[in-house]
Design a protein around this motif. Structure first.
Motif, short mmCIF file in Angstrom:
data_model
loop_
_atom_site.label_atom_id
_atom_site.label_comp_id
_atom_site.label_asym_id
_atom_site.label_seq_id
_atom_site.Cartn_x
_atom_site.Cartn_y
_atom_site.Cartn_z
N LEU A 125 4.05 3.30 -8.95
CA LEU A 125 3.10 3.26 -7.85
C LEU A 125 2.56 4.65 -7.51
O LEU A 125 1.39 4.80 -7.16
CB LEU A 125 3.75 2.65 -6.60
CG LEU A 125 3.97 1.14 -6.63
CD1 LEU A 125 4.61 0.67 -5.33
CD2 LEU A 125 2.66 0.42 -6.86
N THR A 179 -0.83 5.98 -5.58
CA THR A 179 -0.85 7.05 -4.59
C THR A 179 -1.77 8.20 -4.99
O THR A 179 -2.65 8.60 -4.21
CB THR A 179 0.57 7.58 -4.34
OG1 THR A 179 1.40 6.51 -3.90
CG2 THR A 179 0.56 8.67 -3.29
N LEU A 219 -1.31 -2.67 -3.93
CA LEU A 219 -0.14 -2.70 -3.06
C LEU A 219 0.34 -4.12 -2.81
O LEU A 219 1.55 -4.37 -2.71
CB LEU A 219 -0.47 -2.02 -1.72
CG LEU A 219 -0.61 -0.50 -1.79
CD1 LEU A 219 -0.97 0.06 -0.42
CD2 LEU A 219 0.67 0.15 -2.29
N ALA A 237 7.55 -1.40 -0.99
CA ALA A 237 6.27 -1.06 -1.62
C ALA A 237 5.33 -0.32 -0.65
O ALA A 237 4.82 0.76 -0.97
CB ALA A 237 5.60 -2.32 -2.15
N LEU A 238 5.10 -0.90 0.52
CA LEU A 238 4.17 -0.30 1.46
C LEU A 238 4.75 0.96 2.10
O LEU A 238 4.05 1.97 2.25
CB LEU A 238 3.78 -1.30 2.54
CG LEU A 238 3.06 -2.57 2.07
CD1 LEU A 238 2.57 -3.37 3.27
CD2 LEU A 238 1.89 -2.24 1.16
N THR A 295 4.76 3.86 -0.41
CA THR A 295 3.42 4.37 -0.68
C THR A 295 2.85 5.15 0.50
O THR A 295 2.27 6.23 0.33
CB THR A 295 2.47 3.20 -1.02
OG1 THR A 295 2.99 2.50 -2.15
CG2 THR A 295 1.08 3.71 -1.36
#
Length: 253
Positions: A132, A137, A160, A189-190, A193
């Motif tokens: 990611l 990013t 995302l 995940a969120l 990031t």
């Protein structure tokens, strides 16, 4: 399934339309590196200019040294770009909301799996974080810096959402033995990031760190490590919950 398909369709269509619109505006607009120079060559090569840019509505106002202003983009381009960007953003947000409410509301399966492996989960979260950081990013921050927040949103939102689904699958396979793998996967995940993006922004914009090139090099591994750190916190919370919950309470689905 139809609701999820509709959410993905809205998100994907909005993201593609938004990216296409922003790239078109970038192509017809002034140089992002030196917009004042573009104003100078377009309107009056004998005078100097400053440029005032706005992402929404998309406008670039060229201000000549005598105070006279010129719009670099035509009114038709500005109006069309504004409408398309608004529609794209609405589609992405509506699709993401539809996916989130539907997907998270069904955060359960009938049969609980056995407790997962914390070590395996942390390694999988580390690999997810590396992917990611490289794929979302860094390119997302580049879009944010050069083209604004909306292009970054259009680029990052579908990625995302997919990453949250993947992180939930990893959690279901090796995560804590508690309900809520989708919520925990979304958090990994969120959260990873957003925190990683904030870390990169701090490192790249803080004047105090300008002379410390090592911080820029360390930003990438630190951003990647945020993902397993969040997963490890989830395992810690789960372990504490198990020590305070009666053994008869059902395990996670």
């Amino acid at each position: 399934m139809k609701t999820l398909a509709g959410g993905w369709a809205l998100t994907g269509t909005g993201a593609l339309l938004g990216l296409g619109t922003t790239l078109t505006l970038w192509a017809v607009g002034p140089s992002k590196f030196d917009p004042a120079r573009s104003c100078h060559y377009r309107f009056d090569e004998t005078r100097t200019f400053t440029a005032v840019e706005r992402s929404f509505p998309p406008q670039v106002t060229c201000v000549r040294d005598d105070g006279q202003t010129f719009e670099y983009l035509s009114s038709t381009t500005t109006l069309t770009g504004t409408v398309l960007l608004a529609v794209s953003a609405a589609a992405v947000l509506a699709g993401a909301a539809l996916l989130a409410t539907t997907w998270l509301r069904r955060d359960a399966v009938p049969a609980p799996p056995p407790p997962g492996s914390r070590r395996l989960h942390l390694w999988l979260a580390l690999l997810l974080g590396a992917a990611l950081t490289v794929v979302v990013t860094v390119p997302g921050l580049a879009l944010y810096v050069f083209l604004g927040a909306l292009p970054a949103l259009f680029f990052a939102a579908p990625a995302l959402l997919g990453a949250a689904a993947l992180a939930a699958a990893l959690d279901r396979h090796a995560g804590p033995p508690r309900p809520g793998p989708r919520r925990r996967g979304t958090t990994v995940a969120l959260g990873g990031t957003l925190l990683g993006s904030a870390l990169f922004l701090v490192v790249s914009t803080t004047d105090a760190l300008d002379a410390l090139d090592d911080w820029t090099l360390l930003a990438f591994p630190l951003a990647v490590l945020l993902y397993p750190a969040i997963a490890a916190t989830q395992h810690l919370v789960s372990r504490r919950h198990q020590t305070t919950t009666p053994a008869s309470q059902p395990a996670r689905p």
